[in-house]
Design an enzyme around this catalytic site. Sequence first.
Site, mmCIF file in Angstrom:
data_model
loop_
_atom_site.group_PDB
_atom_site.id
_atom_site.type_symbol
_atom_site.label_atom_id
_atom_site.label_comp_id
_atom_site.label_asym_id
_atom_site.label_seq_id
_atom_site.Cartn_x
_atom_site.Cartn_y
_atom_site.Cartn_z
ATOM 1 N N ASP A 1 3.208 -4.579 7.784
ATOM 2 C CA ASP A 1 1.992 -3.784 7.671
ATOM 3 C C ASP A 1 0.816 -4.732 7.913
ATOM 4 O O ASP A 1 0.440 -5.509 7.046
ATOM 5 C CB ASP A 1 1.927 -3.151 6.276
ATOM 6 C CG ASP A 1 0.629 -2.377 6.053
ATOM 7 O OD1 ASP A 1 -0.272 -2.450 6.912
ATOM 8 O OD2 ASP A 1 0.528 -1.717 5.004
ATOM 9 N N CYS B 1 -4.668 2.519 -3.684
ATOM 10 C CA CYS B 1 -3.392 3.001 -3.103
ATOM 11 C C CYS B 1 -2.263 1.996 -3.339
ATOM 12 O O CYS B 1 -1.434 1.761 -2.454
ATOM 13 C CB CYS B 1 -3.528 3.284 -1.605
ATOM 14 S SG CYS B 1 -4.674 4.579 -1.208
ATOM 15 N N HIS C 1 0.864 -1.186 0.000
ATOM 16 C CA HIS C 1 0.000 0.000 0.000
ATOM 17 C C HIS C 1 0.899 1.235 0.000
ATOM 18 O O HIS C 1 2.012 1.197 0.516
ATOM 19 C CB HIS C 1 -0.843 -0.055 1.279
ATOM 20 C CG HIS C 1 -1.905 0.989 1.386
ATOM 21 N ND1 HIS C 1 -1.638 2.276 1.800
ATOM 22 C CD2 HIS C 1 -3.243 0.943 1.183
ATOM 23 C CE1 HIS C 1 -2.759 2.968 1.843
ATOM 24 N NE2 HIS C 1 -3.756 2.185 1.467
ATOM 25 N N GLN D 1 -4.464 -5.008 7.143
ATOM 26 C CA GLN D 1 -5.531 -5.913 6.689
ATOM 27 C C GLN D 1 -5.504 -7.226 7.460
ATOM 28 O O GLN D 1 -6.555 -7.723 7.874
ATOM 29 C CB GLN D 1 -5.372 -6.202 5.182
ATOM 30 C CG GLN D 1 -5.470 -4.980 4.284
ATOM 31 C CD GLN D 1 -6.880 -4.418 4.156
ATOM 32 O OE1 GLN D 1 -7.873 -5.099 4.439
ATOM 33 N NE2 GLN D 1 -6.983 -3.172 3.739
ATOM 34 N N LYS E 1 -10.225 -0.048 10.433
ATOM 35 C CA LYS E 1 -10.501 -1.316 9.734
ATOM 36 C C LYS E 1 -10.837 -2.423 10.743
ATOM 37 O O LYS E 1 -11.371 -3.461 10.382
ATOM 38 C CB LYS E 1 -9.294 -1.738 8.892
ATOM 39 C CG LYS E 1 -8.957 -0.746 7.778
ATOM 40 C CD LYS E 1 -7.898 -1.307 6.871
ATOM 41 C CE LYS E 1 -7.091 -0.249 6.162
ATOM 42 N NZ LYS E 1 -7.753 0.423 5.060
HETATM 43 N N1 PLP Z 1 -1.700 -0.636 4.532
HETATM 44 C C1 PLP Z 1 -2.699 -1.344 3.998
HETATM 45 C C2 PLP Z 1 -2.436 -2.746 3.518
HETATM 46 C C3 PLP Z 1 -3.972 -0.783 3.891
HETATM 47 O O1 PLP Z 1 -4.948 -1.487 3.347
HETATM 48 C C4 PLP Z 1 -4.174 0.538 4.365
HETATM 49 C C5 PLP Z 1 -5.498 1.182 4.241
HETATM 50 O O2 PLP Z 1 -6.165 1.064 3.242
HETATM 51 C C6 PLP Z 1 -3.100 1.224 4.936
HETATM 52 C C7 PLP Z 1 -1.874 0.602 5.008
HETATM 53 C C8 PLP Z 1 -3.231 2.614 5.461
HETATM 54 O O3 PLP Z 1 -4.052 2.656 6.575
HETATM 55 P P1 PLP Z 1 -4.538 4.061 7.160
HETATM 56 O O4 PLP Z 1 -5.036 4.863 5.996
HETATM 57 O O5 PLP Z 1 -5.604 3.690 8.106
HETATM 58 O O6 PLP Z 1 -3.387 4.714 7.815
#
Ligand code: PLP
Length: 406
Positions: A199, A364, A122, A202, A225
């Site tokens: 990360d 993203c 992401h 998810q 999430k």
């Molecule tokens: N990493 C992953 C795999 C994600 O799906 C997301 C959110 O869509 C993020 C990071 C970023 O999370 P946040 O926007 O809550 O900081």
Amino acid sequence: MYDIETVRAQFPILSREVNGKPLVYLDNGASAQKPQVVIDAITQSYSHEYANVHRGLHYLSNLATDKYEAVRGKVATFLNAASEDEIVFNSGTTEGINAVAYGWAMPRMEAGDEIILSVMEHHANIVPWHFLRERQGVVIKWVDVDSTGALDPQAVIDAITPKTKLIAITHLSNVLGTKVDVKTITTAAHAKGVAVLVDGSQAAVHMPVDVQDIGCDFYAVTGHKLYGPSGSGAIYIKADRLREMRPFIGGGDMIKEVTKDSVIYNDPPMILEAGTPGIVQTIGLGVALDFMMGLGMDNIAAYENKLRDYAVSKLSGLNWIQVQGTTPDKGAIFSFTMDGAAHAHDISTILDKKGVAVRAGQHCTGPLMEYMGLPATCRASMGLYNTEAEVDVLIDALELAHDLFA
Ligand code: PLP
């Protein structure tokens, strides 16, 4: 016993209609809906228990501090951290990864040092590393996935060189649903003195996570999430790494003493928590984690795996749909394109007319989209309250969209 109707009844929004149809919410990968207990906790906090934390010597400040601080232990339990002192609160994964980039990586990486990323990261786990590339000449090395979306842990391990300082990798792809064997990667990385950031935005939503078993140095999660409030989140930082962290946002709370000429910083984890935090959001996150742990992460995973298998069987019957990410043990996340459809946005607009909420776009993940050669996909991402009947509604809506575009 996982009683889906009882689970669903706890999410008030699920009983509303959208465009005259019952809501089928399949955009959990972007953000999840909130159970009544979380909504009630937010109301209770603002109505009866609100004050700033850590600062006051009055009743309400102490009450809010106790409730806020209790969440550190809940996150530690949720991730099976060795100590709640290894949990740093933040506004979500984006802030958590930036904290590692600024507070750990920047001070110890120089030009030519390497960070390894997978191609399915992401942007939150890409752009902070671009900062290091731009500002310090750090080299980003990319590891591809195969045609099923699987990531071979050995390919990540093989990319390590004496210059590698960090592997930053997703535990579960927000586009492909692919799970990554972060434990194998971490074990090999540590043997070569390389730190690992996972990360978990998810993965932590869909399966039990044990950071001690994985052995990773950093594990980031995001509250919205996890059925909690937006603006809440946390990152696990292993004690050894925590001691190495430099503060990256300066302000109140992260200091013990400030004079005109000097600053004495607070101890970890507080050194990484500057300013008034998301007090109510964090309290809400604690309630959300209690809710999930109450259902049982194993039960949630088993339920969602069944739902995934049902969705796989239904989607595979539509030979004009191409699902990206076909590993069998994936999360219940389905990104797809459709023969003849002009654009993913057009599909999602038709689905929306049927009350089905999905996401369309790049999710993203620019490098992944480029790697797959796709401008965009539609993504149906499931959560602990979705049902097989909702998958059927999705399939009907897709058939309608296909009839319109074919
Ligand atoms: N990493 C992953 C795999 C994600 O799906 C997301 C959110 O869509 C993020 C990071 C970023 O999370 P946040 O926007 O809550 O900081």
